[in-house]
Design a protein around this motif. Structure first.
Motif, PDB file in Angstrom:
ATOM      1  N   THR A 263       0.847  -1.188   0.000  1.00 10.02           N
ATOM      2  CA  THR A 263       0.000   0.000   0.000  1.00 10.02           C
ATOM      3  C   THR A 263       0.884   1.239   0.000  1.00 10.02           C
ATOM      4  O   THR A 263       2.103   1.133  -0.104  1.00 10.02           O
ATOM      5  CB  THR A 263      -0.971   0.003   1.198  1.00 10.02           C
ATOM      6  N   VAL A 264       0.264   2.409   0.114  1.00  8.47           N
ATOM      7  CA  VAL A 264       0.999   3.675   0.095  1.00  8.47           C
ATOM      8  C   VAL A 264       0.907   4.310   1.479  1.00  8.47           C
ATOM      9  O   VAL A 264      -0.181   4.374   2.064  1.00  8.47           O
ATOM     10  CB  VAL A 264       0.431   4.626  -0.973  1.00  8.47           C
ATOM     11  N   SER A 265       2.022   4.786   1.985  1.00  6.92           N
ATOM     12  CA  SER A 265       2.069   5.380   3.316  1.00  6.92           C
ATOM     13  C   SER A 265       2.844   6.690   3.291  1.00  6.92           C
ATOM     14  O   SER A 265       3.761   6.877   2.487  1.00  6.92           O
ATOM     15  CB  SER A 265       2.735   4.412   4.307  1.00  6.92           C
ATOM     16  N   THR A 266       2.474   7.606   4.180  1.00  6.60           N
ATOM     17  CA  THR A 266       3.211   8.863   4.350  1.00  6.60           C
ATOM     18  C   THR A 266       3.778   8.974   5.768  1.00  6.60           C
ATOM     19  O   THR A 266       4.263  10.025   6.152  1.00  6.60           O
ATOM     20  CB  THR A 266       2.301  10.075   4.071  1.00  6.60           C
ATOM     21  N   ASP A 267       3.695   7.894   6.527  1.00  6.14           N
ATOM     22  CA  ASP A 267       4.074   7.916   7.946  1.00  6.14           C
ATOM     23  C   ASP A 267       4.966   6.704   8.239  1.00  6.14           C
ATOM     24  O   ASP A 267       4.492   5.566   8.217  1.00  6.14           O
ATOM     25  CB  ASP A 267       2.821   7.873   8.815  1.00  6.14           C
ATOM     26  N   THR A 268       6.242   6.950   8.502  1.00  5.93           N
ATOM     27  CA  THR A 268       7.159   5.835   8.757  1.00  5.93           C
ATOM     28  C   THR A 268       6.806   5.077  10.037  1.00  5.93           C
ATOM     29  O   THR A 268       7.213   3.927  10.201  1.00  5.93           O
ATOM     30  CB  THR A 268       8.621   6.334   8.858  1.00  5.93           C
ATOM     31  N   ARG A 269       6.045   5.693  10.939  1.00  9.24           N
ATOM     32  CA  ARG A 269       5.644   4.989  12.160  1.00  9.24           C
ATOM     33  C   ARG A 269       4.682   3.849  11.849  1.00  9.24           C
ATOM     34  O   ARG A 269       4.572   2.887  12.608  1.00  9.24           O
ATOM     35  CB  ARG A 269       4.995   5.963  13.145  1.00  9.24           C
ATOM     36  N   LYS A 270       3.959   3.970  10.698  1.00  6.86           N
ATOM     37  CA  LYS A 270       2.962   2.965  10.345  1.00  6.86           C
ATOM     38  C   LYS A 270       3.362   2.124   9.138  1.00  6.86           C
ATOM     39  O   LYS A 270       2.620   1.237   8.723  1.00  6.86           O
ATOM     40  CB  LYS A 270       1.626   3.657  10.057  1.00  6.86           C
ATOM     41  N   ILE A 271       4.522   2.386   8.598  1.00  8.85           N
ATOM     42  CA  ILE A 271       4.923   1.726   7.357  1.00  8.85           C
ATOM     43  C   ILE A 271       5.198   0.237   7.594  1.00  8.85           C
ATOM     44  O   ILE A 271       5.676  -0.158   8.668  1.00  8.85           O
ATOM     45  CB  ILE A 271       6.155   2.433   6.750  1.00  8.85           C
ATOM     46  N   GLU A 272       4.851  -0.576   6.617  1.00  2.00           N
ATOM     47  CA  GLU A 272       5.077  -2.009   6.696  1.00  2.00           C
ATOM     48  C   GLU A 272       5.851  -2.480   5.467  1.00  2.00           C
ATOM     49  O   GLU A 272       6.039  -1.729   4.511  1.00  2.00           O
ATOM     50  CB  GLU A 272       3.740  -2.745   6.815  1.00  2.00           C
ATOM     51  N   LYS A 273       6.279  -3.724   5.500  1.00  2.00           N
ATOM     52  CA  LYS A 273       7.087  -4.291   4.420  1.00  2.00           C
ATOM     53  C   LYS A 273       6.377  -4.179   3.077  1.00  2.00           C
ATOM     54  O   LYS A 273       5.185  -4.439   2.979  1.00  2.00           O
ATOM     55  CB  LYS A 273       7.400  -5.755   4.730  1.00  2.00           C
ATOM     56  N   GLU A 274       7.112  -3.740   2.061  1.00  2.00           N
ATOM     57  CA  GLU A 274       6.656  -3.601   0.681  1.00  2.00           C
ATOM     58  C   GLU A 274       5.660  -2.453   0.473  1.00  2.00           C
ATOM     59  O   GLU A 274       4.979  -2.394  -0.536  1.00  2.00           O
ATOM     60  CB  GLU A 274       6.079  -4.918   0.144  1.00  2.00           C
ATOM     61  N   ASP A 275       5.597  -1.522   1.407  1.00  2.00           N
ATOM     62  CA  ASP A 275       4.797  -0.309   1.194  1.00  2.00           C
ATOM     63  C   ASP A 275       5.576   0.680   0.330  1.00  2.00           C
ATOM     64  O   ASP A 275       6.815   0.656   0.292  1.00  2.00           O
ATOM     65  CB  ASP A 275       4.470   0.382   2.526  1.00  2.00           C
TER      66      ASP A 275
END
Length: 469
Positions: A28-40
């Motif tokens: 998926t797409v994230s703008t927050d490294t606190r919530k980022i997961e593998k392969e985002d």
């Protein structure tokens, strides 16, 4: 998420590959490294107090497949072998561009909602109504801006039938950019009032900004508007279809035989060229609820739903927190409407308080933001409106106490007296809560608490709740 190839992603954001990792797809797409997961995919946004470009090492360590940056603030040796770095001119624009490209992978219908007041309540009503027949996604919380909206688009896949997305704005071109990304099939405008008039200068300009929601319409697109609103009533036929709903106006979907209860509304829907009357009951208070529900009914009918399906859908209504939340305690009732405030929503909330039961009606009102040069006059008008609707006590907190006082006194000068508690002003909410909880509130009183989000009036609600057990 639906599949996008690496080349499609780079092309969508007009990017340059600076460092090529072992790409095997993304999650998926994230703008927050606190919530980022593998392969985002991590999009490094910049704000007043942060710069996402500083967190590329962290994003890579957490397994980000692609990092999209507009500044190089990392060292190549810090980046893991599975992470690709793509540089763009502007990461905020890249987020919107990527959402626009992803939108082309989706076969579901998009319904977009905007307006000066009532956007979120209408979003909740529309999503509920449509759920009577379809699998529906709706905007979470306040993800209704140029960052939040694309993040909502990335949560979609073709298992959904309809996406109901909210679009807010503070200025020109903001809804335009969101509409470009989402390409709505159907758009709803709740009303055009004075919210953000400090930025836009006039209600005519506010209408123009709201109408940006139609900028990417085609001949199959449909605009649904509240025809009771004086500004929306001026909208003329375009190359797309316009559907009007309302209570007072001549409409395609008209509410008749309306009844306002303490915490509910009843009304019948009369559809143009159809003599059948369809009755609805909603456990939400206020005339504004009927106007918003009529937009939802119209949307459901356009989406080929029958009235029973719409009714069943509305029974599933889940409203967003802090918007007209009625809290009944052992002593008094609190109407918690702390999420936002502008002159239109203030009047709607006072209408609800007026119609609610209880011995005395108390309004605790704070600052309405982004009103510019009309701020003092707007707060004064709300003071007048409170007095006209026989509020037993008006309590105000913040920068416009004097305006509220002038307005209240102008209408109720005969009975106006601070000493008799018809009106009380406070600089902060601790003083207001102490006065209300320890000195004023009695059993069976009803108290409305409302201000713009920045005022954090939910703290007042929490303190009052503790004294109400």
């Amino acid at each position: 998420m639906e599949h996008m190839s690496f080349d499609e992603i780079v092309s969508a954001v007009h990017g340059e590959v600076l460092l090529k990792g072992k790409y095997s797809g993304f999650n998926t797409v994230s703008t927050d490294t606190r919530k980022i997961e593998k392969e985002d995919i991590f999009v490094a946004l910049k704000g007043e107090n942060f710069n996402g470009n500083e967190y590329i090492k962290t994003a890579s360590e957490k397994g980000s497949a692609i990092c999209i940056v507009d500044e190089i603030l990392y060292k190549n040796e810090e980046i893991k072998k599975n992470t690709t770095i793509v540089k763009v001119r502007d990461t905020k624009q890249a987020l919107l561009d990527l959402a626009e490209a992803y939108r082309t992978k989706l076969n579901l219908k998009f319904v977009a909602i905007t307006g000066s007041a009532g956007k979120t309540s209408t979003k909740d009503l529309v999503a509920a109504a449509l759920s009577g027949k379809y699998k529906v996604f709706k905007t979470a919380g306040n993800f209704n801006n140029q960052i939040g909206l694309p993040l909502m688009v990335f949560k979609l896949d073709n298992s959904y039938d309809i996406a109901v997305l909210e679009m807010g704005m503070n200025n020109f071109n903001e809804i335009h950019t969101m509409a470009k990304a989402a390409r709505p099939d159907i758009a709803l405008i709740t009303n055009v009032g004075t919210a953000h008039i400090g930025n836009l200068g006039s209600r005519e300009n506010i209408l123009k900004a709201k109408m940006e929601i139609t900028n990417f319409f085609n001949e199959k697109s449909i605009l649904i508007i509240n025809g009771d609103n004086d500004m929306l009533a001026t909208v003329k036929d375009k190359q797309y279809s316009i559907i009007k709903s309302g209570i007072e106006c001549e409409a395609d979907f008209k509410a008749i035989n309306t009844k306002l209860g303490e915490n509910c509304v009843d009304f019948e829907v009369l559809e143009k060229n159809n003599s059948t009357k369809e009755r609805f009951h909603l456990d939400m208070p206020g005339k504004h609820t009927i106007l918003n529900a009529m937009l939802a009914v119209a949307c459901g009918r356009i989406m080929n739903m029958n009235y029973e399906e719409i009714r069943q859908g509305l029974k599933k209504l889940q409203s967003t927190s802090m918007r007209m939340d009625i809290i009944e305690g052992n002593k008094f009732t609190i109407i918690n409407d702390c999420y936002n405030a502008n002159p239109d929503s203030m009047r709607a909330a006072i209408d609800v308080l007026k119609n609610y039961g209880g011995k005395r009606k108390i309004a605790v009102l704070g600052t309405m933001g982004e009103l510019g040069e009309v701020a003092f006059a707007s707060h004064k008008q709300i003071g007048e409106y409170a007095a006209q609707n026989n509020i037993d006590l008006l309590v105000t907190i913040g920068d416009y106490n004097k305006a509220y006082e002038e307005g209240f006194k102008a209408v109720d000068n005969e009975h106006f007296t601070v000493d008799r508690y018809k009106y009380k002003a406070f600089e902060n909410y601790d003083g207001a809560v102490d006065f209300l909880a320890k000195e004023y509130l009695q059993k069976e009183d009803t108290i409305l608490v409302k201000a713009s989000r920045a005022a954090k009036f939910e703290n007042i609600v929490e303190k009052l709740k503790k004294s109400n057990s």
